[in-house]
Enzyme design. Structure first.
Site, PDB file in Angstrom:
ATOM      1  N   GLY A 225      33.523 -31.731  74.907  1.00  0.00           N
ATOM      2  CA  GLY A 225      33.292 -32.599  76.260  1.00  0.00           C
ATOM      3  C   GLY A 225      32.418 -33.599  75.918  1.00  0.00           C
ATOM      4  N   ASN A 226      31.894 -34.544  76.808  1.00  0.00           N
ATOM      5  CA  ASN A 226      31.047 -35.501  76.743  1.00  0.00           C
ATOM      6  C   ASN A 226      29.948 -35.673  77.664  1.00  0.00           C
ATOM      7  OD1 ASN A 226      31.937 -37.608  78.685  1.00  0.00           O
ATOM      8  ND2 ASN A 226      33.833 -37.093  77.502  1.00  0.00           N
ATOM      9  N   ARG A 227      29.126 -36.370  77.620  1.00  0.00           N
ATOM     10  CA  ARG A 227      27.868 -36.374  78.371  1.00  0.00           C
ATOM     11  C   ARG A 227      28.063 -37.369  79.800  1.00  0.00           C
ATOM     12  NH1 ARG A 227      23.773 -34.141  75.963  1.00  0.00           N
ATOM     13  NH2 ARG A 227      23.576 -34.134  73.778  1.00  0.00           N
TER      14      ARG A 227
END
Ligand code: CTP
Ligand code: CA
Length: 232
Positions: free
Chosen positions: A33-35
């Protein structure tokens, strides 16, 4: 006052906004995932609704309350987002891609939870995800009948931020690219943003540090100016 001029200026317009960050499964319990928090995309959806637009918000893994008067479609992965975007874009005047879409996904996610053994783990092989924004722009260039009039991308860049942004705008073929400078306490999860909005026409609009709603309003100003055939 600008606000008065903006009120209702998107009435009768259908817009699509993507928000958040996609998650690409490794196994049933893990993902890449990412932030991205989704704050900028939600601000775009809420401001468009406030200006009278019919808004579809395609949200990937956000923990935010649905903005009032907005149709929210929840997705998990880039492939799900692609489906949702193409379906919604077929009836849209504008599409704004504020989501952080994972560039890669595990090629063969495991159907059962990967267990720890005495051996070192196997590497996770990745494959490229489709570039939703580039594909949307390519379909429009090829003369897609229902293609959105205005297509907007977002990019977070480091180093030569504007040069990278210009190159990306050309590569994608979108009308506007909102270029954020990452770092300096701005960006992911913060209420403020600062950006330069680049236009395919060579324009550049500097948006100083401020609430994400302020940047959203500038984006809709630039979109509104480019929408064909005002319904007045
Ligand atoms: N985007 C997309 N589909 C992808 C990747 C990105 O639609 N698979 C969209 C994002 O929503 C954003 C824009 O493209 O609006 C730019 O994303 P960015 O990650 O900056 O561009 P990339 O082409 O992936 O380049 P980079 O190598 O810098 O990540
Ligand atoms: Ca990327």
């Amino acid at each position: 006052r600008l606000l008065a001029a903006r009120r209702g200026d998107l009435a009768g317009r259908r817009v699509v906004v993507t928000a958040g960050g996609t998650r690409e499964p490794i196994d049933p319990v893990r993902f890449i995932g990412n932030r991205s928090s989704g704050l900028q995309g939600y601000a775009l959806a809420a401001t468009a609704a406030a200006r009278g637009a019919e808004v579809t918000l395609i949200a990937a893994n956000t923990a935010l309350a649905d903005p009032a008067g907005v149709k929210v479609i929840r997705v998990e992965t880039a492939l799900e987002m692609r489906e949702a975007v193409f379906e919604a874009a077929a009836h849209a005047d504008a599409v704004v891609m504020a989501a952080a879409v994972a560039d890669f996904r595990p090629a063969a996610p495991s159907e059962s939870k990967i267990k720890k053994t005495d051996a070192e783990p196997e590497p996770i092989r990745l494959v490229k995800n489709p570039d939703i924004l580039a594909e949307l722009c390519a379909r429009r260039r090829e003369g897609g009948a229902d293609a959105p009039g205005v297509i907007v991308g977002f990019a977070a860049e480091t180093d030569d931020v504007l040069a990278n942004g210009r190159a990306k705008l050309r590569r994608k073929g979108c009308d506007l690219l909102v270029v954020n400078q990452v770092g300096a306490g701005l960006g992911f999860g913060t209420p403020d943003n600062a950006a330069t909005v680049l236009g395919a026409d060579g324009s550049a609009v500097e948006v100083p540090r401020g609430p994400k709603e302020a940047l959203a309003d500038v984006v809709w100003d630039l979109v509104a100016a480019r929408l064909p055939g005002r319904t007045a």
